[in-house]
Scaffold this motif. Structure first.
Motif, PDB file in Angstrom:
ATOM      1  N   PHE A  67      -0.262 -22.078  -5.619  1.00  0.00           N
ATOM      2  CA  PHE A  67       0.367 -20.026  -4.986  1.00  0.00           C
ATOM      3  C   PHE A  67      -0.226 -20.613  -3.390  1.00  0.00           C
ATOM      4  CE2 PHE A  67      -0.279 -18.730  -8.864  1.00  0.00           C
ATOM      5  CZ  PHE A  67       0.731 -18.651  -9.208  1.00  0.00           C
ATOM      6  N   GLU A  68       0.564 -20.907  -2.169  1.00  0.00           N
ATOM      7  CA  GLU A  68       0.317 -21.587  -0.911  1.00  0.00           C
ATOM      8  C   GLU A  68       0.974 -20.227  -0.187  1.00  0.00           C
ATOM      9  OE1 GLU A  68       1.400 -25.185   0.323  1.00  0.00           O
ATOM     10  OE2 GLU A  68       0.909 -26.618  -1.583  1.00  0.00           O
ATOM     11  N   VAL A  69      -0.390 -19.910   0.354  1.00  0.00           N
ATOM     12  CA  VAL A  69      -0.406 -17.912   1.211  1.00  0.00           C
ATOM     13  C   VAL A  69      -1.614 -17.986   1.919  1.00  0.00           C
ATOM     14  CG1 VAL A  69      -1.572 -17.062  -0.980  1.00  0.00           C
ATOM     15  CG2 VAL A  69       0.065 -15.961   0.324  1.00  0.00           C
ATOM     16  N   ALA A  70      -1.294 -17.893   3.145  1.00  0.00           N
ATOM     17  CA  ALA A  70      -2.793 -17.384   3.739  1.00  0.00           C
ATOM     18  C   ALA A  70      -2.783 -18.133   4.394  1.00  0.00           C
ATOM     19  CB  ALA A  70      -3.132 -16.385   3.738  1.00  0.00           C
ATOM     20  N   GLY A  71      -2.129 -19.770   4.561  1.00  0.00           N
ATOM     21  CA  GLY A  71      -3.792 -20.430   4.572  1.00  0.00           C
ATOM     22  C   GLY A  71      -4.221 -21.206   3.940  1.00  0.00           C
ATOM     23  N   LEU A  72      -4.672 -20.268   2.871  1.00  0.00           N
ATOM     24  CA  LEU A  72      -5.108 -20.272   1.211  1.00  0.00           C
ATOM     25  C   LEU A  72      -4.332 -21.392   0.259  1.00  0.00           C
ATOM     26  CD1 LEU A  72      -6.783 -17.446   0.632  1.00  0.00           C
ATOM     27  CD2 LEU A  72      -7.897 -19.151   1.367  1.00  0.00           C
ATOM     28  N   CYS A  73      -4.712 -22.226  -0.837  1.00  0.00           N
ATOM     29  CA  CYS A  73      -4.569 -23.277  -1.787  1.00  0.00           C
ATOM     30  C   CYS A  73      -4.968 -22.521  -2.872  1.00  0.00           C
ATOM     31  CB  CYS A  73      -4.426 -24.934  -1.811  1.00  0.00           C
ATOM     32  SG  CYS A  73      -3.839 -24.865   0.050  1.00  0.00           S
ATOM     33  N   ILE A  74      -3.963 -21.606  -4.258  1.00  0.00           N
ATOM     34  CA  ILE A  74      -4.538 -20.908  -4.561  1.00  0.00           C
ATOM     35  C   ILE A  74      -4.233 -21.890  -5.762  1.00  0.00           C
ATOM     36  CG2 ILE A  74      -4.737 -18.436  -6.028  1.00  0.00           C
ATOM     37  CD1 ILE A  74      -4.810 -17.474  -2.893  1.00  0.00           C
ATOM     38  N   GLY A  75      -5.276 -21.804  -7.198  1.00  0.00           N
ATOM     39  CA  GLY A  75      -4.335 -22.601  -7.891  1.00  0.00           C
ATOM     40  C   GLY A  75      -4.534 -21.569  -9.680  1.00  0.00           C
ATOM     41  N   HIS A  76      -3.421 -22.134 -10.439  1.00  0.00           N
ATOM     42  CA  HIS A  76      -4.058 -21.561 -11.962  1.00  0.00           C
ATOM     43  C   HIS A  76      -3.608 -22.486 -13.166  1.00  0.00           C
ATOM     44  CE1 HIS A  76      -2.782 -18.784 -15.516  1.00  0.00           C
ATOM     45  NE2 HIS A  76      -3.579 -17.784 -15.150  1.00  0.00           N
ATOM     46  N   LEU A  77      -5.045 -22.808 -13.619  1.00  0.00           N
ATOM     47  CA  LEU A  77      -4.529 -24.359 -15.005  1.00  0.00           C
ATOM     48  C   LEU A  77      -3.694 -23.409 -15.821  1.00  0.00           C
ATOM     49  CD1 LEU A  77      -8.138 -25.430 -14.511  1.00  0.00           C
ATOM     50  CD2 LEU A  77      -6.069 -25.341 -13.427  1.00  0.00           C
ATOM     51  N   GLY A  78      -3.518 -22.204 -16.050  1.00  0.00           N
ATOM     52  CA  GLY A  78      -2.710 -21.885 -17.116  1.00  0.00           C
ATOM     53  C   GLY A  78      -3.515 -22.110 -18.492  1.00  0.00           C
ATOM     54  N   HIS A  79      -2.186 -22.309 -19.580  1.00  0.00           N
ATOM     55  CA  HIS A  79      -3.514 -22.929 -21.299  1.00  0.00           C
ATOM     56  C   HIS A  79      -3.163 -24.664 -20.750  1.00  0.00           C
ATOM     57  CE1 HIS A  79      -4.002 -21.919 -25.280  1.00  0.00           C
ATOM     58  NE2 HIS A  79      -4.404 -20.863 -24.655  1.00  0.00           N
ATOM     59  N   ALA A 124      -0.333 -32.309 -32.593  1.00  0.00           N
ATOM     60  CA  ALA A 124       0.141 -33.184 -32.137  1.00  0.00           C
ATOM     61  C   ALA A 124       0.553 -32.332 -30.386  1.00  0.00           C
ATOM     62  CB  ALA A 124       1.295 -33.929 -32.557  1.00  0.00           C
ATOM     63  N   PHE A 125       0.984 -33.540 -29.527  1.00  0.00           N
ATOM     64  CA  PHE A 125       1.006 -33.273 -28.207  1.00  0.00           C
ATOM     65  C   PHE A 125       2.135 -32.872 -27.491  1.00  0.00           C
ATOM     66  CE2 PHE A 125      -3.957 -33.949 -27.438  1.00  0.00           C
ATOM     67  CZ  PHE A 125      -4.437 -32.950 -26.078  1.00  0.00           C
ATOM     68  N   GLU A 126       2.506 -31.610 -27.268  1.00  0.00           N
ATOM     69  CA  GLU A 126       3.738 -31.251 -26.671  1.00  0.00           C
ATOM     70  C   GLU A 126       3.760 -31.967 -25.107  1.00  0.00           C
ATOM     71  OE1 GLU A 126       7.138 -28.218 -25.809  1.00  0.00           O
ATOM     72  OE2 GLU A 126       5.271 -27.434 -27.793  1.00  0.00           O
ATOM     73  N   PRO A 127       4.523 -32.972 -24.708  1.00  0.00           N
ATOM     74  CA  PRO A 127       4.539 -33.127 -23.244  1.00  0.00           C
ATOM     75  C   PRO A 127       5.101 -31.947 -22.158  1.00  0.00           C
ATOM     76  CG  PRO A 127       6.339 -34.107 -24.093  1.00  0.00           C
ATOM     77  CD  PRO A 127       6.105 -33.717 -25.516  1.00  0.00           C
ATOM     78  N   ASN A 128       5.009 -31.748 -21.651  1.00  0.00           N
ATOM     79  CA  ASN A 128       5.464 -30.882 -20.033  1.00  0.00           C
ATOM     80  C   ASN A 128       5.356 -29.870 -20.387  1.00  0.00           C
ATOM     81  OD1 ASN A 128       5.719 -33.255 -18.214  1.00  0.00           O
ATOM     82  ND2 ASN A 128       7.024 -33.734 -19.518  1.00  0.00           N
ATOM     83  N   GLY A 129       4.650 -28.523 -21.300  1.00  0.00           N
ATOM     84  CA  GLY A 129       4.776 -27.506 -22.094  1.00  0.00           C
ATOM     85  C   GLY A 129       3.758 -26.746 -21.396  1.00  0.00           C
ATOM     86  N   ASN A 130       3.123 -27.000 -20.865  1.00  0.00           N
ATOM     87  CA  ASN A 130       2.125 -26.527 -19.535  1.00  0.00           C
ATOM     88  C   ASN A 130       2.588 -26.352 -17.772  1.00  0.00           C
ATOM     89  OD1 ASN A 130      -0.321 -23.890 -19.153  1.00  0.00           O
ATOM     90  ND2 ASN A 130      -1.044 -25.664 -18.255  1.00  0.00           N
ATOM     91  N   SER A 131       2.171 -25.846 -17.189  1.00  0.00           N
ATOM     92  CA  SER A 131       2.155 -25.878 -15.729  1.00  0.00           C
ATOM     93  C   SER A 131       1.206 -25.696 -15.847  1.00  0.00           C
ATOM     94  CB  SER A 131       3.228 -25.454 -15.366  1.00  0.00           C
ATOM     95  OG  SER A 131       4.543 -26.312 -15.351  1.00  0.00           O
ATOM     96  N   ILE A 132       0.599 -26.241 -14.685  1.00  0.00           N
ATOM     97  CA  ILE A 132      -0.185 -25.510 -13.286  1.00  0.00           C
ATOM     98  C   ILE A 132       0.017 -25.103 -11.981  1.00  0.00           C
ATOM     99  CG2 ILE A 132      -2.506 -26.201 -12.085  1.00  0.00           C
ATOM    100  CD1 ILE A 132      -3.018 -28.127 -13.556  1.00  0.00           C
TER     101      ILE A 132
END
Length: 276
Positions: free
Chosen positions: A168-180, A157-165
């Motif tokens: 990180f906004e730094v030096a004009g860059l947008c860096i994303g980590h998709l997590g699990h 079953a799915f658990e709502p909102n258990g993960n976060s993407i």
């Protein structure tokens, strides 16, 4: 005279209230797309602009080092160290200033982080399980925010909102980590994420979600630099084979990449760091 004094006091009260409201307001994301309507949102090409009131030079470099599994250490030009999906045992000698965590598996978090870590961000809501965690925080020269997603429990079953993407906004860059990430993203998710110049993506082939679904997500994000992580089982070539010639790929002989706004590849590049 009394009327003038009264009006002056009223004006001072209004200014103080406005200043307090401004201080309480979260920073404005330079990476987040504001779509007029969904699901017809499209993502614009990068146009350099300042990150918050602090003006970042376009050639300022961010260092990203792969430590293993889903943990990267991000070093900002201002000296802030950030570790993603921090579990306490994948780390360098330098204690990070900020750690982000997700709870799908114990290899993505620890409930006993080193007390010297100043900022610990959980990708789930500790106080109200199932509700969204919300992080909008500035640490040094980095602005960190999250986009919650659901996770699949051991029973299926799915658990709502258990993960976060985490973004990180730094030096004009947008860096994303998709997590699990366990499911394909909705139009609303993509709009909340906005532009990602660099994205860290799990390529396990099914522990998170299948290679086809994950490649669809990456194709829609259209990030300039894609950093695979969380590889178990299938060879990395299985993931690379999902992309047509509009994407480049490279197998690196180092665990580290330095990136700036100016050095972003013009064509999307899947860079497989050593150890993946």
């Amino acid at each position: 005279m009394l009327l003038r004094l009264f009006l002056s006091l009223c004006a001072m009260t209004v200014l103080a209230t406005s200043a307090a409201a401004e201080n309480d307001r979260p920073p404005v994301s330079q990476c987040q797309l504001v779509a007029e309507r969904l699901p017809s949102a499209t993502f614009a090409a990068f146009k350099p602009e300042p990150l918050r009131p602090r003006f970042a030079a376009l050639d300022e470099e961010v260092t990203i080092r792969f430590l293993g599994h889903s943990t990267f250490q991000i070093e900002t030009p201002g000296g802030i160290s950030i570790a993603t999906d921090f579990n306490g045992w994948l780390r360098t000698a330098q204690l990070p200033d900020v750690v982000t965590m997700n709870k799908a598996h114990s290899s993505h978090y620890t409930l006993m982080p080193d007390p010297g870590i100043t900022t610990v961000l959980h990708g789930w809501n500790d106080e109200r399980p199932g509700e969204k965690a919300e992080h909008r925080i500035v640490v040094g020269d980095a602005y960190i925010r999250n986009v919650p997603t659901d996770i699949r429990s051991w029973g299926g079953a799915f658990e709502p909102n258990g993960n976060s993407i985490f973004i990180f906004e730094v030096a004009g860059l947008c860096i994303g980590h998709l997590g699990h990430l366990h499911h394909e993203l909705t139009d609303a998710h993509f709009a909340e994420i906005g532009r990602l110049d660099v994205v860290m993506v799990p390529v396990d082939g099914g522990l998170t979600m299948g290679a086809q679904s994950m490649s669809n997500t990456i194709k829609r994000l259209r990030s300039a630099l894609i950093l695979p992580m969380h590889r178990r089982g299938p060879p990395i070539e299985t993931f690379l084979a999902m992309f047509d010639p509009s994407f480049d790929w490279k197998i690196a002989d180092t665990t580290t990449v330095n990136v700036s706004v100016r050095s972003l590849p013009r064509k999307p590049l899947i860079l497989v760091l050593s150890g993946v």
